[in-house]
Design an enzyme around this catalytic site. Structure first.
Site, PDB file in Angstrom:
ATOM      1  N   CYS A  10       3.661  -2.858  -1.003  1.00 30.52           N
ATOM      2  CA  CYS A  10       3.723  -1.845  -2.051  1.00 30.52           C
ATOM      3  C   CYS A  10       2.674  -0.784  -1.729  1.00 30.52           C
ATOM      4  O   CYS A  10       2.164  -0.745  -0.605  1.00 30.52           O
ATOM      5  CB  CYS A  10       3.541  -2.449  -3.449  1.00 30.52           C
ATOM      6  SG  CYS A  10       1.914  -3.151  -3.806  1.00 30.52           S
ATOM      7  N   ASN A  13      -1.261  -2.692  -2.751  1.00 26.27           N
ATOM      8  CA  ASN A  13      -1.377  -4.139  -2.525  1.00 26.27           C
ATOM      9  C   ASN A  13      -2.214  -4.818  -3.613  1.00 26.27           C
ATOM     10  O   ASN A  13      -2.983  -5.728  -3.349  1.00 26.27           O
ATOM     11  CB  ASN A  13      -1.939  -4.421  -1.134  1.00 26.27           C
ATOM     12  CG  ASN A  13      -1.810  -5.882  -0.695  1.00 26.27           C
ATOM     13  OD1 ASN A  13      -2.667  -6.380   0.015  1.00 26.27           O
ATOM     14  ND2 ASN A  13      -0.771  -6.575  -1.103  1.00 26.27           N
ATOM     15  N   CYS A  15      -0.549  -4.912  -7.131  1.00 22.61           N
ATOM     16  CA  CYS A  15       0.365  -5.233  -8.237  1.00 22.61           C
ATOM     17  C   CYS A  15       1.621  -5.966  -7.765  1.00 22.61           C
ATOM     18  O   CYS A  15       1.748  -7.171  -7.909  1.00 22.61           O
ATOM     19  CB  CYS A  15       0.759  -3.971  -9.008  1.00 22.61           C
ATOM     20  SG  CYS A  15      -0.590  -3.176  -9.891  1.00 22.61           S
ATOM     21  N   ARG A  16       2.552  -5.218  -7.168  1.00 25.77           N
ATOM     22  CA  ARG A  16       3.859  -5.784  -6.828  1.00 25.77           C
ATOM     23  C   ARG A  16       3.838  -6.712  -5.622  1.00 25.77           C
ATOM     24  O   ARG A  16       4.366  -7.827  -5.686  1.00 25.77           O
ATOM     25  CB  ARG A  16       4.862  -4.651  -6.582  1.00 25.77           C
ATOM     26  CG  ARG A  16       5.110  -3.805  -7.809  1.00 25.77           C
ATOM     27  CD  ARG A  16       5.886  -2.555  -7.501  1.00 25.77           C
ATOM     28  NE  ARG A  16       5.037  -1.603  -6.771  1.00 25.77           N
ATOM     29  CZ  ARG A  16       5.468  -0.447  -6.290  1.00 25.77           C
ATOM     30  NH1 ARG A  16       6.734  -0.106  -6.394  1.00 25.77           N
ATOM     31  NH2 ARG A  16       4.638   0.366  -5.661  1.00 25.77           N
ATOM     32  N   SER A  17       3.262  -6.260  -4.510  1.00 20.72           N
ATOM     33  CA  SER A  17       3.325  -7.094  -3.302  1.00 20.72           C
ATOM     34  C   SER A  17       2.522  -8.393  -3.419  1.00 20.72           C
ATOM     35  O   SER A  17       2.982  -9.423  -2.920  1.00 20.72           O
ATOM     36  CB  SER A  17       2.944  -6.291  -2.052  1.00 20.72           C
ATOM     37  OG  SER A  17       1.672  -5.710  -2.150  1.00 20.72           O
ATOM     38  N   ASP A 124       6.589   0.353 -10.126  1.00 24.07           N
ATOM     39  CA  ASP A 124       5.154   0.100 -10.099  1.00 24.07           C
ATOM     40  C   ASP A 124       4.675  -0.072 -11.536  1.00 24.07           C
ATOM     41  O   ASP A 124       4.756   0.862 -12.330  1.00 24.07           O
ATOM     42  CB  ASP A 124       4.438   1.269  -9.428  1.00 24.07           C
ATOM     43  CG  ASP A 124       2.965   0.994  -9.166  1.00 24.07           C
ATOM     44  OD1 ASP A 124       2.429   0.007  -9.708  1.00 24.07           O
ATOM     45  OD2 ASP A 124       2.355   1.780  -8.419  1.00 24.07           O
TER      46      ASP A 124
END
Length: 166
Positions: A10, A13, A15-17, A124
Site C-alpha cells: 500500500c 505500509n 494500514c492496508r498492507s 485507504d
C-alpha cells in the site's frame, strides 16, 4: 518445492498492507501451510519506515485474533521485484507507482483483480474511523481467503496431494 512468495503493498505500509500480511499469514498458519509461503508487506513511500502499523489496524486485527503489532513499515526495495513471485497492490495508484520503478517482468497485480476478482481498489482507511478499518479488514479477509484457496489448491495439485485448503 519452491515456496510461493507474496508481497502486499500500500502507500505507507501502516494500514492496508500490514493487515493483508497479517490476515494471509493467519490463514496460512490455520491451514498448516506455513512452510509453503513467504509473506511480507511494504509501502510505495517511506514516510513511516520502522514504525509499527497504525494503531487502528493493530486494534482491528487484534479484535479478530490476529497480532500485527510486531510488524514494522518498510519501503519497497528494488530486490523485492525479483524476490517475490506476486506483488499485490491495494489500489491502482500503488500499481502505477510500482510499475514506474519495477522491471517489466515483475509480478505486480491489483489485489482486487487477483484476490477478489472484482477489480476494486481496497480503500485507504487512514482518514476514516473504526468502520473504515473494519471494512478494509472484511475485504482483505475475503480476498486473502480466496487467494489462499486458489494457491493452496494449486500447490496441492503440484505435489500430488488431492486435499483442498479450507
Amino acid at each position: 518445492m519452491k515456496r510461493i512468495s507474496i508481497l502486499f503493498v500500500c502507500m505507507g505500509n501502516i494500514c492496508r498492507s500490514p493487515l493483508a500480511e497479517g490476515i494471509f499469514g493467519h490463514l496460512v498458519a490455520e491451514a498448516g501451510l506455513i512452510g509453503h509461503f513467504r509473506i511480507d508487506s511494504a509501502g510505495t513511500g517511506g514516510w513511516h519506515e520502522g514504525d509499527p502499523p497504525d494503531r487502528r489496524s493493530v486494534a482491528t486485527a487484534k479484535s479478530h485474533g490476529i497480532d500485527i503489532s510486531g510488524q514494522r513499515a518498510r519501503r519497497i526495495q528494488p530486490r523485492d521485484f525479483t524476490d517475490f513471485d506476486l506483488i499485490l497492490a491495494m489500489d491502482r495508484d500503488n500499481v502505477a507507482a510500482l510499475r514506474k520503478i519495477a522491471p517489466p517482468e515483475a509480478g505486480i497485480r491489483l489485489f482486487g483483480d487477483i484476490a477478489l476478482g472484482t477489480g476494486e481498489d481496497i480503500p485507504d482507511p487512514y482518514y476514516g474511523g473504526p468502520d473504515s478499518f473494519e471494512l478494509v479488514y472484511t475485504r482483505l479477509l475475503t480476498g486473502c481467503s480466496s487467494l489462499l484457496e486458489t494457491l493452496g489448491v494449486e500447490r496441492a495439485s503440484c505435489s500430488g496431494n488431492t486435499s483442498s485448503v479450507r
